[in-house]
Write a protein that holds these residues in place. Structure first.
Motif, mmCIF file in Angstrom:
data_model
loop_
_atom_site.group_PDB
_atom_site.id
_atom_site.type_symbol
_atom_site.label_atom_id
_atom_site.label_comp_id
_atom_site.label_asym_id
_atom_site.label_seq_id
_atom_site.Cartn_x
_atom_site.Cartn_y
_atom_site.Cartn_z
ATOM 1 N N ASP A 1 6.489 12.552 -18.937
ATOM 2 C CA ASP A 1 6.232 11.906 -17.648
ATOM 3 C C ASP A 1 6.520 10.413 -17.713
ATOM 4 O O ASP A 1 7.036 9.827 -16.747
ATOM 5 C CB ASP A 1 4.779 12.132 -17.218
ATOM 6 C CG ASP A 1 4.507 13.571 -16.791
ATOM 7 O OD1 ASP A 1 5.470 14.302 -16.516
ATOM 8 O OD2 ASP A 1 3.322 13.958 -16.749
ATOM 9 N N ALA A 2 6.172 9.796 -18.843
ATOM 10 C CA ALA A 2 6.456 8.365 -19.012
ATOM 11 C C ALA A 2 7.950 8.104 -18.981
ATOM 12 O O ALA A 2 8.414 7.128 -18.366
ATOM 13 C CB ALA A 2 5.855 7.862 -20.331
ATOM 14 N N THR B 1 9.030 8.194 -15.390
ATOM 15 C CA THR B 1 8.629 6.986 -14.672
ATOM 16 C C THR B 1 9.545 5.819 -15.010
ATOM 17 O O THR B 1 10.000 5.078 -14.124
ATOM 18 C CB THR B 1 7.173 6.625 -15.014
ATOM 19 O OG1 THR B 1 6.310 7.684 -14.601
ATOM 20 C CG2 THR B 1 6.749 5.328 -14.325
ATOM 21 N N ALA C 1 2.954 7.247 -24.098
ATOM 22 C CA ALA C 1 2.732 7.545 -22.680
ATOM 23 C C ALA C 1 2.225 6.333 -21.916
ATOM 24 O O ALA C 1 2.313 6.288 -20.686
ATOM 25 C CB ALA C 1 1.758 8.708 -22.537
ATOM 26 N N LYS C 2 1.668 5.345 -22.621
ATOM 27 C CA LYS C 2 1.112 4.151 -21.982
ATOM 28 C C LYS C 2 2.158 3.054 -21.745
ATOM 29 O O LYS C 2 1.827 2.002 -21.188
ATOM 30 C CB LYS C 2 0.000 3.591 -22.859
ATOM 31 C CG LYS C 2 -1.172 4.542 -23.097
ATOM 32 C CD LYS C 2 -1.963 4.787 -21.824
ATOM 33 C CE LYS C 2 -3.209 5.604 -22.091
ATOM 34 N NZ LYS C 2 -3.963 5.878 -20.843
ATOM 35 N N PRO D 1 4.808 2.762 -19.639
ATOM 36 C CA PRO D 1 5.017 2.311 -18.243
ATOM 37 C C PRO D 1 3.896 1.408 -17.752
ATOM 38 O O PRO D 1 4.149 0.425 -17.020
ATOM 39 C CB PRO D 1 5.063 3.636 -17.464
ATOM 40 C CG PRO D 1 5.541 4.641 -18.453
ATOM 41 C CD PRO D 1 4.910 4.234 -19.755
ATOM 42 N N GLU D 2 2.661 1.713 -18.158
ATOM 43 C CA GLU D 2 1.518 0.869 -17.778
ATOM 44 C C GLU D 2 1.637 -0.514 -18.405
ATOM 45 O O GLU D 2 1.367 -1.538 -17.747
ATOM 46 C CB GLU D 2 0.231 1.551 -18.226
ATOM 47 C CG GLU D 2 -1.051 0.831 -17.854
ATOM 48 C CD GLU D 2 -2.283 1.571 -18.358
ATOM 49 O OE1 GLU D 2 -3.300 0.888 -18.604
ATOM 50 O OE2 GLU D 2 -2.232 2.798 -18.497
#
Length: 227
Positions: free
Chosen positions: A101-102, A105, A220-221, A223-224
């Motif tokens: 998912d990352a 994005t 996964a972090k 994009p944040e």
């Protein structure tokens, strides 16, 4: 002056993007120890995590006082590759939670995602097929250790990823990985972001002393992190 945006995220595969259960290090250790006829000390073995597997085999043999000519390296690498691919057929690797998912994005934002790995193409290609990732659909490319003269901690995997993505400045690059050699390679490349992740071979206590800009619990972090 406005800082340039990150236009390339280039990540390690095993332990950073993909969960393969640590099979690579089991296969590497078992193969080399079988050739040596004895155990490898943990500190010696750990130094070679995250680098090219042929490079690791050569280093482990030389540091153990064993011959490491081309014929020996070809033989040991072939046995390692067969053992690892067999392990992957028995227990297929899977994407780490949230990483796919990352990638989606990031790519929706116009950021290229290129994986780079200490694996040869012979290992990386079937691994990605087992995970179900396709170049052009899920990621933008893969650079393998047999495409460069020297693998990590040298920066050449990262530079080849930049070349593939058409990115000219290291100020636009985020490098991520789960080993000290990943972080050293990112630093040697001069990447704007050098990110350690805690989903693979090493914990925070091991990664924090290494040169880095961030330590994240997972790729996964990212994009944040980039907002």
């Amino acid at each position: 002056m406005t800082e340039p945006r990150v236009s390339l995220v280039t990540l390690d595969i095993a332990g950073t993007s993909v969960d393969e259960g640590g099979a690579v290090y089991v296969a590497l250790r078992d193969t080399v120890e079988k050739h040596l006829g004895g155990p490898i000390p943990d500190d010696r073995f750990d130094r070679w995590k995250g680098t090219g597997k042929r490079q690791a085999i050569e280093g482990l043999l030389r540091e153990s006082g064993a011959p490491a000519d081309t014929a020996v390296l070809d033989s040991v690498e072939s046995e390692f590759t067969a053992m690892l691919l067999g392990a992957y057929r028995k227990t297929p690797p899977t994407a780490l939670p949230g990483v796919h998912d990352a990638f989606g994005t990031l790519r929706e934002r116009g950021v290229k995602v290129v994986l780079q790995t200490g694996y040869s193409r012979e290992i990386a290609q079937p691994l990605l097929e087992q995970v179900g990732w396709e170049i052009g659909r899920d990621i933008d490319g893969v650079i393998t250790s047999d495409q460069v003269r020297m693998s990590r901690p040298s920066p050449y995997l990262i530079f080849r990823a930049m070349e593939l993505a058409g990115v000219q400045s290291v100020d636009e690059v985020l490098v991520g990985g789960d080993t000290p050699n990943d972080l050293r390679a990112g630093t040697n490349a001069g990447a704007r972001y050098v990110v350690g992740v805690l989903t693979g071979a090493h914990d925070a206590a091991t990664l924090r002393p290494e040169p880095h800009t961030h330590i994240l619990e997972s790729a996964a972090k990212i994009p944040e992190l980039l907002g």
